[in-house]
Scaffold this active site. Structure first.
Site, PDB file in Angstrom:
ATOM      1  N   GLY A  44      -7.022   2.871  -1.582  1.00 53.11           N
ATOM      2  CA  GLY A  44      -7.720   2.870  -0.300  1.00 53.11           C
ATOM      3  C   GLY A  44      -6.843   3.281   0.862  1.00 53.11           C
ATOM      4  N   ASP A  45      -5.560   2.928   0.798  1.00 51.22           N
ATOM      5  CA  ASP A  45      -4.617   3.332   1.840  1.00 51.22           C
ATOM      6  C   ASP A  45      -4.561   4.858   1.925  1.00 51.22           C
ATOM      7  OD1 ASP A  45      -2.395   2.951   3.755  1.00 51.22           O
ATOM      8  OD2 ASP A  45      -1.138   3.699   2.117  1.00 51.22           O
ATOM      9  N   ALA A  46      -4.497   5.512   0.784  1.00 53.45           N
ATOM     10  CA  ALA A  46      -4.447   6.976   0.756  1.00 53.45           C
ATOM     11  C   ALA A  46      -5.773   7.587   1.209  1.00 53.45           C
ATOM     12  CB  ALA A  46      -4.099   7.457  -0.655  1.00 53.45           C
TER      13      ALA A  46
END
Length: 140
Positions: free
Chosen positions: A28-30
């Site tokens: 999700g960060d990416a």
């Protein structure tokens, strides 16, 4: 749809449900950063200007604010994913308030989960974000 296709979809869903919140947050960060990078891509700027604009939006404090703006739009399943992400948030950077870190990790967990399970819903939620063009960063 064939029986094999149905089994493959069910198996994939089961595998996704088994992913740890940390794994979903990692993805999700990416996903979130790619969305922010795409948002600020136009008009063209120098690399350092892109970097400054994106970093301002993907830092934990900004992610926590984005999460708070999305919460009224979330389903009960999505709220459960947030809870799992919040509870898995450990090892925060010293500069951050634990609650901010938990909120940012929750958002990343939700982004990762929706990326894998419902990209249309992910796009819908991202469209709710109120990202304003940032003040012009000097391109010198």
């Amino acid at each position: 749809m064939s029986l094999n296709s149905t089994w493959a979809i069910a198996n994939r869903s089961t595998q996704i449900q088994r992913l740890s919140p940390a794994s979903l947050a990692y993805l999700g960060d990416a996903v979130y950063e790619l969305y922010i990078r795409s948002f600020y891509l136009l008009p063209p700027k120098r690399s350092h200007a892109y970097h400054d604009m994106v970093v301002a939006q993907v830092r934990a404090e900004s992610q926590a604010k984005a999460l708070r703006s999305l919460e009224p739009h979330l389903t009960s399943t999505e709220l459960e994913i947030l809870r799992r992400g919040r509870n898995a948030a450990t090892g925060r950077p010293k500069r951050l308030d634990p609650e901010i870190y938990q909120q940012a990790t929750s958002l990343e967990t939700l982004m990762g989960y929706l990326y894998l399970t419902d990209p249309q819903r992910l796009n819908q939620l991202l469209s709710y974000l109120e990202l304003n063009p940032l003040p012009q960063v000097k391109d010198s």
